[in-house]
Scaffold this active site. Structure first.
Site, PDB file in Angstrom:
ATOM      1  N   ASP A  36       3.951   1.670  -9.294  1.00 27.42           N
ATOM      2  CA  ASP A  36       3.587   0.308  -9.083  1.00 27.42           C
ATOM      3  C   ASP A  36       3.545  -0.559 -10.092  1.00 27.42           C
ATOM      4  O   ASP A  36       4.070  -1.524 -10.091  1.00 27.42           O
ATOM      5  CB  ASP A  36       2.000   0.454  -8.464  1.00 27.42           C
ATOM      6  CG  ASP A  36       2.151   1.263  -7.131  1.00 27.42           C
ATOM      7  OD1 ASP A  36       2.760   0.989  -6.038  1.00 27.42           O
ATOM      8  OD2 ASP A  36       1.116   2.036  -7.035  1.00 27.42           O
ATOM      9  N   GLU A 146      -3.204   0.672  -1.025  1.00 28.76           N
ATOM     10  CA  GLU A 146      -4.063   0.628  -1.653  1.00 28.76           C
ATOM     11  C   GLU A 146      -5.243  -0.167  -1.487  1.00 28.76           C
ATOM     12  O   GLU A 146      -6.373  -0.025  -1.563  1.00 28.76           O
ATOM     13  CB  GLU A 146      -3.919   0.569  -3.153  1.00 28.76           C
ATOM     14  CG  GLU A 146      -3.012   1.989  -3.758  1.00 28.76           C
ATOM     15  CD  GLU A 146      -2.137   1.766  -4.907  1.00 28.76           C
ATOM     16  OE1 GLU A 146      -2.034   2.732  -5.812  1.00 28.76           O
ATOM     17  OE2 GLU A 146      -1.930   0.514  -5.364  1.00 28.76           O
TER      18      GLU A 146
END
Length: 249
Positions: A36, A146
């Site tokens: 990420d 997330e």
């Protein structure tokens, strides 16, 4: 593939717009060695080739994560710095623990999560100190999975100014990583927030990113995974909401 490149370009444009709106000078991101932050590093480098910064912030970190973070920096050619927060973390955590223990308040059941969240919050504080000094904005690395599950530390890695990949499913993050040029060493390893030795995202959550992606896309998944994801979403609602205030009495 063409649609993906267009989305990447639009995201880069959006980053520039937000910096201009805020009258800031550039962007900074914490680079963990994971996928990420790697994707975000490439995005901010594209947006501000001369005014982007990646910061490596090890805290008792796996040496491989630091190695991958440096690999990413070299491949991306983003300006970088490394600030080791291990001693800072140990000093603060032990001071808190010892003080609470002397007052018989310390709960060892929650020691691991207290330790882990302090790491995330120290990293956040460090990034904002750097950003304030440079006139930059802090860019976060949370993806759609997330955000939905609340898999981030409140006022830690969740404490940011911008979230450029918050609309991307985890599988889309991998797709972007491949076309942006993220090293295979980073793409192929198990996702981990690096919160403690042996920690991985999926083991901690109790489900997989594939199931989370499928669920929030409206597809069927096993019941046990649906229950876990629903529980994570509900219990983390406070992370996605404005700070509660009482009504005007």
């Amino acid at each position: 593939m063409e649609a993906m490149f267009k989305k990447i370009d639009l995201t880069v444009d959006w980053l520039r717009e937000k910096v201009n709106e805020s009258k800031s000078k550039g962007l900074v991101v914490g680079i963990s060695g994971g996928i990420d932050s790697a994707v975000v590093a490439y995005l901010i480098k594209k947006a501000f080739p001369e005014n982007s910064l990646g910061v490596i912030l090890p805290i008792k970190s796996n040496p491989q994560d630091v190695e991958h973070a440096n690999l990413l920096v070299n491949k991306c050619r983003i300006e970088s710095m490394n600030i080791n927060l291990t001693k800072t973390h140990e000093l603060l955590f032990n001071e808190i623990k010892n003080t609470m223990s002397s007052d018989q308040l310390w709960n060892p059941t929650y020691q691991k999560i207290s330790d882990a969240n302090l790491r995330a919050r120290l990293r956040m504080s460090t990034l904002y100190t750097i950003a304030n000094n440079l006139g930059y904005m802090v860019v976060g690395t949370d993806n759609k999975a997330e955000v939905y599950t609340g898999y981030f530390t409140k006022y830690g890695d969740g404490g940011v100014d911008l979230l450029p990949i918050a609309n991307l499913l985890k599988r889309e993050v991998y797709e972007w990583a491949k076309v942006l040029g993220v090293p295979n060493e980073i793409i192929n390893k198990a996702p981990s927030a690096g919160l403690w030795d042996g920690q991985t995202d999926e083991l901690e959550m109790g489900t997989t990113y594939d199931y989370i992606d499928a669920y929030i896309s409206g597809n069927e998944i096993p019941e046990k995974d649906r229950v876990i994801i629903d529980k994570l979403h509900i219990s983390s609602e406070h992370k996605r909401s404005a700070i509660p205030t009482p009504p005007i009495f």
